[in-house]
Write a protein that holds these residues in place. Structure first.
Motif, PDB file in Angstrom:
ATOM      1  N   UNK A  31      10.056  29.318  22.887  1.00 25.19           N
ATOM      2  CA  UNK A  31       9.187  28.155  22.491  1.00 25.19           C
ATOM      3  C   UNK A  31       8.362  28.396  21.107  1.00 25.19           C
ATOM      4  N   UNK A  32       8.159  27.285  20.358  1.00 23.50           N
ATOM      5  CA  UNK A  32       7.710  27.430  19.175  1.00 23.50           C
ATOM      6  C   UNK A  32       6.146  27.092  19.215  1.00 23.50           C
ATOM      7  N   UNK A  33       5.193  27.452  18.694  1.00 20.19           N
ATOM      8  CA  UNK A  33       3.657  26.950  18.596  1.00 20.19           C
ATOM      9  C   UNK A  33       3.459  26.511  17.425  1.00 20.19           C
ATOM     10  N   UNK A  34       3.128  25.205  17.419  1.00 19.88           N
ATOM     11  CA  UNK A  34       2.647  24.575  15.963  1.00 19.88           C
ATOM     12  C   UNK A  34       1.378  24.133  16.026  1.00 19.88           C
ATOM     13  N   UNK A  35       0.609  24.599  15.004  1.00 16.74           N
ATOM     14  CA  UNK A  35      -0.861  24.371  14.875  1.00 16.74           C
ATOM     15  C   UNK A  35      -0.968  23.076  13.803  1.00 16.74           C
ATOM     16  N   UNK A  36      -1.327  22.038  14.549  1.00 20.04           N
ATOM     17  CA  UNK A  36      -1.421  20.920  13.549  1.00 20.04           C
ATOM     18  C   UNK A  36      -2.767  20.339  13.243  1.00 20.04           C
ATOM     19  N   UNK A  37      -2.823  20.173  11.734  1.00 16.29           N
ATOM     20  CA  UNK A  37      -4.017  19.247  11.185  1.00 16.29           C
ATOM     21  C   UNK A  37      -3.642  18.139  10.637  1.00 16.29           C
ATOM     22  N   UNK A  76      18.821  32.774  23.256  1.00 21.07           N
ATOM     23  CA  UNK A  76      19.628  33.740  24.064  1.00 21.07           C
ATOM     24  C   UNK A  76      19.017  35.072  24.049  1.00 21.07           C
ATOM     25  N   UNK A  77      18.415  35.508  23.118  1.00 19.71           N
ATOM     26  CA  UNK A  77      18.039  36.802  22.721  1.00 19.71           C
ATOM     27  C   UNK A  77      16.589  37.305  22.959  1.00 19.71           C
ATOM     28  N   UNK A  78      15.836  36.141  23.367  1.00 18.52           N
ATOM     29  CA  UNK A  78      14.255  36.577  23.643  1.00 18.52           C
ATOM     30  C   UNK A  78      14.257  37.322  24.943  1.00 18.52           C
ATOM     31  N   UNK A  79      13.541  38.202  24.858  1.00 21.06           N
ATOM     32  CA  UNK A  79      13.373  39.266  25.890  1.00 21.06           C
ATOM     33  C   UNK A  79      11.978  38.896  26.714  1.00 21.06           C
ATOM     34  N   UNK A  80      12.292  38.688  28.262  1.00 20.33           N
ATOM     35  CA  UNK A  80      11.454  38.335  29.071  1.00 20.33           C
ATOM     36  C   UNK A  80      11.088  36.752  29.352  1.00 20.33           C
ATOM     37  N   UNK A  81      11.862  35.849  28.375  1.00 21.13           N
ATOM     38  CA  UNK A  81      11.683  34.355  28.519  1.00 21.13           C
ATOM     39  C   UNK A  81      13.038  33.924  28.497  1.00 21.13           C
ATOM     40  N   UNK A  82      13.378  32.727  29.105  1.00 20.58           N
ATOM     41  CA  UNK A  82      14.535  32.168  28.988  1.00 20.58           C
ATOM     42  C   UNK A  82      14.280  30.753  28.395  1.00 20.58           C
ATOM     43  N   UNK A  83      14.544  30.553  26.981  1.00 19.92           N
ATOM     44  CA  UNK A  83      14.325  29.523  26.358  1.00 19.92           C
ATOM     45  C   UNK A  83      15.249  28.316  26.740  1.00 19.92           C
ATOM     46  N   UNK A  84      14.462  27.239  27.195  1.00 19.27           N
ATOM     47  CA  UNK A  84      15.255  26.148  27.651  1.00 19.27           C
ATOM     48  C   UNK A  84      14.849  24.846  26.950  1.00 19.27           C
TER      49      UNK A  84
END
Length: 264
Positions: A1-7, A28-36
């Protein structure tokens, strides 16, 4: 996931405001999470905070980012201040207009999330639970489902338990607080209105701890929705007004959406 901080600037509020947005990222390579999922056309959850909090609180107190990753859903967490997500009677600050109309349009402009009703959800805790109910019962054409955790049901009732809040509530709802009964600020009246209209309704997941100071208010809502035949699921368990309960419930809500085939 990506986290966007928006103003960004809000015309409804007449000022700059903020929102945190969790965006799905296939990995594919993120450890501990499956990005969907993919940000293009993904479902979106508007997640509202409580009275004493801000747009950062769900990230700081729960595992919402991890949950959103597992479900492939975007999450928009706006700053609602102490507004009860209501157009303020004594100012020109229109929080209801902002949360129900302007913010979704801004998000649709900033991101490529799905704009379909069946892919759009809302949830919140306490004051945010009230906001989620207002959106569910006043904007059923926008939201497929709403999650209401430890919700304030009728904010003007706060003057009984917290008389020090009377002036603040009158700034929001007007000097005659009882005049809000039957208006768009009244979840009991608006839910009944939608049932009588015979239109597709926003399904509701309601949860409250049995030791929560808002438990009796939530029982009033539960009994009302049952009496009018509104589609909802109710859950209670031992617990009070605290983050352990809300962390469990936001995950339970996402699982409920999946089980009901509301979240594909």
């Amino acid at each position: 996931m990506a986290l966007m901080q928006c103003s960004f600037f809000s015309e409804s509020l007449g000022m700059c405001t903020s929102a945190n947005v969790i965006v799905p990222q296939p990995t594919l390579g993120q450890i501990g999470l499956e990005g969907k999922g993919s940000p293009a056309g993904c479902p979106v959850l508007y997640l509202l905070h409580g009275l004493s909090d801000d747009h950062s609180i769900w990230l700081r107190r729960t595992s919402i980012e991890r949950y959103a990753t597992a479900f492939g859903i975007a999450v928009v967490m706006p700053h609602g201040y102490r507004s009860f997500y209501t157009d303020q009677v004594k100012t020109n600050i229109k929080y209801w207009q902002y949360i129900s109309d302007e913010l979704p349009k801004l998000i649709n402009g900033f991101f490529k999330f799905s704009r379909k009703r069946e892919d759009t959800f809302v949830a919140g805790l306490s004051m945010g639970g009230y906001g989620a109910m207002k959106l569910a019962f006043n904007k059923p054409e926008m939201f497929a489902a709403a999650g209401c955790f430890s919700s304030v049901v009728r904010p003007w009732q706060f003057v009984d338990a917290a008389p020090n809040m009377k002036a603040e509530l009158q700034c929001l709802f007007g000097d005659d607080l009882a005049a809000n009964v039957g208006t768009l600020n009244d979840p009991l009246a608006m839910s009944e209105k939608q049932v009588k209209a015979g239109i597709p309704l926003t399904e509701v997941y309601q949860a409250c701890g049995t030791e929560d100071f808002l438990y009796s208010e939530n029982q009033i809502l539960r009994e009302h929705l049952t009496a009018i035949g509104y589609p909802f699921t109710y859950h209670e368990e031992p617990g009070c007004h605290e983050w352990g309960f809300w962390d469990r419930q936001v995950l339970a809500y996402l699982n409920w959406l999946k089980e009901k085939n509301l979240l594909k």
